[in-house]
Design a protein around this motif. Structure first.
Motif, PDB file in Angstrom:
ATOM      1  N   ILE A  43     -23.179 -36.459 -27.595  1.00 28.45           N
ATOM      2  CA  ILE A  43     -22.153 -36.736 -28.532  1.00 28.45           C
ATOM      3  C   ILE A  43     -21.357 -35.393 -29.115  1.00 28.45           C
ATOM      4  CG2 ILE A  43     -21.557 -37.977 -30.610  1.00 28.45           C
ATOM      5  CD1 ILE A  43     -23.720 -39.966 -29.985  1.00 28.45           C
ATOM      6  N   GLU A  44     -22.420 -34.557 -29.247  1.00 33.11           N
ATOM      7  CA  GLU A  44     -22.014 -33.104 -29.748  1.00 33.11           C
ATOM      8  C   GLU A  44     -21.253 -32.502 -28.847  1.00 33.11           C
ATOM      9  OE1 GLU A  44     -25.776 -31.846 -32.712  1.00 33.11           O
ATOM     10  OE2 GLU A  44     -25.676 -31.047 -30.893  1.00 33.11           O
ATOM     11  N   LEU A  45     -21.391 -32.554 -27.450  1.00 31.47           N
ATOM     12  CA  LEU A  45     -20.832 -32.100 -26.302  1.00 31.47           C
ATOM     13  C   LEU A  45     -19.251 -32.452 -26.526  1.00 31.47           C
ATOM     14  CD1 LEU A  45     -23.320 -31.362 -23.624  1.00 31.47           C
ATOM     15  CD2 LEU A  45     -22.761 -29.906 -25.572  1.00 31.47           C
ATOM     16  N   LEU A  46     -19.294 -33.818 -26.532  1.00 30.19           N
ATOM     17  CA  LEU A  46     -18.026 -34.274 -26.607  1.00 30.19           C
ATOM     18  C   LEU A  46     -17.356 -33.934 -27.815  1.00 30.19           C
ATOM     19  CD1 LEU A  46     -18.779 -37.967 -25.624  1.00 30.19           C
ATOM     20  CD2 LEU A  46     -18.026 -36.413 -23.965  1.00 30.19           C
ATOM     21  N   ALA A  47     -17.531 -33.715 -29.050  1.00 26.54           N
ATOM     22  CA  ALA A  47     -17.085 -33.367 -30.192  1.00 26.54           C
ATOM     23  C   ALA A  47     -16.735 -31.911 -29.879  1.00 26.54           C
ATOM     24  CB  ALA A  47     -17.955 -33.305 -31.494  1.00 26.54           C
ATOM     25  N   MET A  48     -17.608 -31.195 -29.172  1.00 35.59           N
ATOM     26  CA  MET A  48     -17.092 -29.679 -29.112  1.00 35.59           C
ATOM     27  C   MET A  48     -15.681 -29.727 -27.904  1.00 35.59           C
ATOM     28  SD  MET A  48     -20.346 -27.484 -28.074  1.00 35.59           S
ATOM     29  CE  MET A  48     -22.035 -27.667 -29.066  1.00 35.59           C
ATOM     30  N   ARG A  49     -15.326 -30.622 -27.413  1.00 34.27           N
ATOM     31  CA  ARG A  49     -14.285 -30.443 -26.476  1.00 34.27           C
ATOM     32  C   ARG A  49     -13.194 -31.447 -27.032  1.00 34.27           C
ATOM     33  NH1 ARG A  49     -16.725 -26.464 -25.630  1.00 34.27           N
ATOM     34  NH2 ARG A  49     -17.579 -25.962 -23.615  1.00 34.27           N
ATOM     35  N   GLY A  50     -13.410 -31.984 -28.204  1.00 37.29           N
ATOM     36  CA  GLY A  50     -12.067 -32.724 -28.858  1.00 37.29           C
ATOM     37  C   GLY A  50     -12.199 -34.092 -28.101  1.00 37.29           C
ATOM     38  N   LEU A  51     -13.245 -34.627 -27.591  1.00 36.37           N
ATOM     39  CA  LEU A  51     -13.099 -35.881 -26.747  1.00 36.37           C
ATOM     40  C   LEU A  51     -14.017 -36.963 -27.842  1.00 36.37           C
ATOM     41  CD1 LEU A  51     -14.489 -34.802 -23.311  1.00 36.37           C
ATOM     42  CD2 LEU A  51     -12.345 -35.753 -23.743  1.00 36.37           C
TER      43      LEU A  51
ATOM     44  N   LEU B  28     -25.158 -42.983 -25.030  1.00 32.71           N
ATOM     45  CA  LEU B  28     -25.009 -41.394 -25.420  1.00 32.71           C
ATOM     46  C   LEU B  28     -25.801 -40.977 -26.380  1.00 32.71           C
ATOM     47  CD1 LEU B  28     -20.905 -41.185 -24.798  1.00 32.71           C
ATOM     48  CD2 LEU B  28     -22.922 -41.210 -23.042  1.00 32.71           C
ATOM     49  N   HIS B  29     -26.508 -40.058 -25.817  1.00 30.47           N
ATOM     50  CA  HIS B  29     -27.458 -39.436 -27.054  1.00 30.47           C
ATOM     51  C   HIS B  29     -26.902 -38.408 -27.877  1.00 30.47           C
ATOM     52  CE1 HIS B  29     -31.027 -41.713 -26.551  1.00 30.47           C
ATOM     53  NE2 HIS B  29     -31.310 -41.325 -25.303  1.00 30.47           N
ATOM     54  N   VAL B  30     -27.682 -37.954 -29.181  1.00 32.99           N
ATOM     55  CA  VAL B  30     -27.065 -37.051 -29.938  1.00 32.99           C
ATOM     56  C   VAL B  30     -26.472 -35.725 -29.238  1.00 32.99           C
ATOM     57  CG1 VAL B  30     -27.655 -35.576 -32.009  1.00 32.99           C
ATOM     58  CG2 VAL B  30     -28.470 -37.958 -31.727  1.00 32.99           C
ATOM     59  N   ARG B  31     -27.143 -34.920 -28.482  1.00 35.35           N
ATOM     60  CA  ARG B  31     -26.558 -33.828 -27.912  1.00 35.35           C
ATOM     61  C   ARG B  31     -25.243 -34.263 -27.152  1.00 35.35           C
ATOM     62  NH1 ARG B  31     -24.936 -29.256 -28.780  1.00 35.35           N
ATOM     63  NH2 ARG B  31     -25.122 -27.503 -27.107  1.00 35.35           N
TER      64      ARG B  31
ATOM     65  N   ILE C 239     -38.055 -37.575 -30.964  1.00 36.47           N
ATOM     66  CA  ILE C 239     -36.722 -37.825 -30.778  1.00 36.47           C
ATOM     67  C   ILE C 239     -35.828 -36.791 -30.507  1.00 36.47           C
ATOM     68  CG2 ILE C 239     -34.676 -38.816 -32.445  1.00 36.47           C
ATOM     69  CD1 ILE C 239     -36.594 -40.913 -31.398  1.00 36.47           C
ATOM     70  N   GLU C 240     -36.130 -35.327 -31.120  1.00 31.40           N
ATOM     71  CA  GLU C 240     -35.528 -34.311 -30.462  1.00 31.40           C
ATOM     72  C   GLU C 240     -35.644 -34.270 -29.284  1.00 31.40           C
ATOM     73  OE1 GLU C 240     -36.740 -31.098 -32.989  1.00 31.40           O
ATOM     74  OE2 GLU C 240     -35.391 -31.787 -34.689  1.00 31.40           O
ATOM     75  N   LYS C 241     -36.717 -34.493 -28.490  1.00 29.54           N
ATOM     76  CA  LYS C 241     -37.047 -34.310 -27.188  1.00 29.54           C
ATOM     77  C   LYS C 241     -36.013 -35.193 -26.275  1.00 29.54           C
ATOM     78  CE  LYS C 241     -41.135 -33.818 -25.902  1.00 29.54           C
ATOM     79  NZ  LYS C 241     -41.252 -32.338 -25.138  1.00 29.54           N
ATOM     80  N   ILE C 242     -36.004 -36.665 -26.614  1.00 29.82           N
ATOM     81  CA  ILE C 242     -35.107 -37.411 -26.007  1.00 29.82           C
ATOM     82  C   ILE C 242     -33.526 -37.433 -26.090  1.00 29.82           C
ATOM     83  CG2 ILE C 242     -34.849 -40.213 -25.976  1.00 29.82           C
ATOM     84  CD1 ILE C 242     -37.285 -39.633 -24.716  1.00 29.82           C
TER      85      ILE C 242
ATOM     86  N   ALA D  88     -24.623 -33.655 -37.313  1.00 30.56           N
ATOM     87  CA  ALA D  88     -23.569 -34.497 -37.936  1.00 30.56           C
ATOM     88  C   ALA D  88     -23.286 -35.665 -37.051  1.00 30.56           C
ATOM     89  CB  ALA D  88     -22.432 -33.796 -37.965  1.00 30.56           C
ATOM     90  N   TYR D  89     -23.862 -35.889 -35.898  1.00 29.42           N
ATOM     91  CA  TYR D  89     -23.825 -36.931 -35.135  1.00 29.42           C
ATOM     92  C   TYR D  89     -25.380 -37.804 -34.438  1.00 29.42           C
ATOM     93  CZ  TYR D  89     -19.709 -34.181 -34.503  1.00 29.42           C
ATOM     94  OH  TYR D  89     -18.488 -33.395 -35.062  1.00 29.42           O
ATOM     95  N   ALA D  90     -25.877 -38.049 -35.722  1.00 29.40           N
ATOM     96  CA  ALA D  90     -27.309 -38.813 -35.401  1.00 29.40           C
ATOM     97  C   ALA D  90     -27.266 -40.174 -35.251  1.00 29.40           C
ATOM     98  CB  ALA D  90     -28.117 -38.267 -36.655  1.00 29.40           C
ATOM     99  N   TYR D  91     -26.900 -40.577 -34.234  1.00 25.73           N
ATOM    100  CA  TYR D  91     -26.834 -41.826 -33.600  1.00 25.73           C
ATOM    101  C   TYR D  91     -26.658 -42.055 -32.249  1.00 25.73           C
ATOM    102  CZ  TYR D  91     -21.774 -40.957 -33.881  1.00 25.73           C
ATOM    103  OH  TYR D  91     -20.447 -40.135 -33.509  1.00 25.73           O
ATOM    104  N   LEU D  92     -27.246 -43.110 -31.766  1.00 24.52           N
ATOM    105  CA  LEU D  92     -27.049 -43.517 -30.273  1.00 24.52           C
ATOM    106  C   LEU D  92     -25.484 -44.244 -30.252  1.00 24.52           C
ATOM    107  CD1 LEU D  92     -28.369 -43.799 -27.532  1.00 24.52           C
ATOM    108  CD2 LEU D  92     -28.701 -46.037 -27.872  1.00 24.52           C
TER     109      LEU D  92
END
Length: 457
Positions: free
Chosen positions: A36-44, A31-34, A352-355, A75-79
């Motif tokens: 992971i962010e989406l999961l955080a947005m929904r409390g997952l 799971l890439h950064v974006r 990296i931002e592209k990937i 805030a979630y800069a990891y794989l």
């Protein structure tokens, strides 16, 4: 993910799954950064994190070994590496908890649409009726084929086998042999006690959809490495090609496509799963708005307008990465040059931002660079910004504390916070976290709200 997003807006959803049981093989996905962010947005995210393993967000592009760029804007800069059955089960549990019905062993055989909805025929003869149908059924999508949507691109030229197996020789011997061969397409990495993640090029391209056998792996290892390393006891085995295709359209009337049904590409960079989840996140609230009756006429069209160019960009970067893995003199020279250029932080950051998907900017018209981009998980007076997006609604983040969402309050939440670390007076966020408007004028805001959230009530 799409079903859960629809349920956040009280839309009835039925998921038809051809397979009778969830996948049992333990493939690890990233799971890439974006995402992971989406999961955080929904409390997952808190549910998911205990099941995954973090690694730095670097070295993704063409497997060029570079560290992550400095101060990546997240805030979630990891794989996050996580077993595929686990993430599937967690998302299914999330969807069912919201009221989604999942029916297994149900294959779609046909459908017909009219002005009011879609009639879906199942392989067993049953017929179902719905307002919309979304094909999330993979690269060999039945829905896409029945819809008659073209899938142009390049067929597979090469095939690669991937799996997790035990080996009968010591790790040091495997590492020395792989290093001596020097073929970047061959990878044998330890993955737990006695188990290895194996990636090996195949001699030809197969038309078979079923997974390869252990005998296939042994044969290809002997061809490439001169030995099969005593491979045995596979956990899971799969094959993938480098076919690259993009659907001509993402929507025909009341039928839409998402994920691999709309785009396929080589798995290099680990972008496929993430691209599909992000499709679902973009589509969910828009389709819900259409069903609920408040969507502006153009809203559902923005799904294809926004997501298809993103997929085209992913296809291009995987084509480029594939070329950079070639052993031919030209691609090797380009790889050496790019390896040097990636020592510049700006170049490394751009790739990296592209990937990872955090560099995406939707074309929402002229405006500041932030317009159309996703907003990071800022600290706000109520905690974290993403914690305010769990319900899948829009949000006005107002540093001026002078604005209001007025008659859109049933679809858009409000947060007045002059302390928010935001380089703008106020921003309007869509449910997917992208910035739809920037400013401090109530009249201008009232002109923009209908574009995304329909007429006020």
């Amino acid at each position: 993910m799409l079903a859960a997003e629809l349920r956040l807006h009280d839309v009835r959803v039925l998921v038809l799954e051809k397979e009778t049981e969830p996948v049992s093989f333990v493939r690890i996905v990233g799971l890439h950064v974006r995402t992971i962010e989406l999961l955080a947005m929904r409390g997952l995210l808190e549910r998911v994190l205990p099941h995954g393993r973090r690694r730095p967000a670097g070295g993704f592009f063409a497997a060029i070994p570079k560290p992550p760029p400095r101060s990546l804007d997240s805030a979630y800069a990891y794989l996050l590496g996580i077993p595929q059955p686990v993430i599937v089960a967690l998302l299914e549990e999330h969807a069912i908890g919201l009221g989604v019905e999942v029916r297994r062993g149900c294959a779609v055989a046909g459908f017909a649409q009219d002005d009011d909805g879609v009639t879906v025929s199942l392989a067993g003869g049953e017929r179902l009726r719905s307002r919309y149908l979304v094909g999330c059924d993979g690269g060999r999508s039945t829905v896409r084929k029945l819809l008659g949507v073209g899938f142009p691109g390049e067929p597979a030229r090469t095939e690669t086998l991937m799996g997790e197996l035990a080996m009968g020789v010591p790790q040091e011997e495997i590492a020395a042999k792989v290093a001596a061969i020097g073929d970047r397409r061959l990878s044998i990495q330890p993955f737990g006690e006695g188990v290895y993640r194996v990636v090996v090029p195949a001699a030809g391209v197969s038309d078979r959809a079923e997974p390869p056998t252990l005998a296939d792996f042994r044969q290809e290892l002997r061809t490439v490495a001169g030995t099969d390393f005593g491979a045995h006891s596979p956990r899971w085995l799969s094959r993938f090609g480098d076919a690259t295709r993009l659907a001509d359209r993402y929507r025909v009337g009341r039928v839409l496509l998402a994920g691999d049904a709309a785009h396929i590409h080589p798995p290099i960079g680990g972008q496929g799963l993430n691209l599909g989840v992000q499709d679902a996140f973009n589509l969910g609230w828009k389709l819900a708005a259409a069903v609920r009756g408040w969507a502006p006429d153009t809203l559902l069209d923005t799904y294809e307008a926004e997501r298809r160019p993103v997929a085209a960009d992913v296809l291009d970067n995987t084509r480029a990465q594939t070329e950079l893995l070639s052993d031919a003199p030209g691609p090797r020279a380009v790889r050496r040059l790019l390896t040097e250029l990636m020592d510049f932080d700006e170049v490394n950051r751009h790739l990296i931002e592209k990937i990872t998907g955090i560099g995406i900017r939707y074309d929402l018209g002229e405006g500041p660079d932030l317009l159309g981009r996703r907003l990071g998980d800022l600290d706000v007076k109520q905690g974290h910004l993403y914690g305010l997006l769990h319900r899948g609604r829009g949000l006005l983040l107002d540093r001026t504390e002078r604005l209001t969402v007025g008659g859109w309050s049933d679809r858009v939440d409000y947060l007045g916070d002059p302390t928010a670390a935001l380089d703008a007076p106020s921003v309007l966020l869509r449910p997917d976290g992208h910035v739809a408007w920037i400013g401090d004028d109530q009249g201008d805001l009232d002109d923009h709200l209908p574009r995304w959230f329909g007429l006020q009530r």
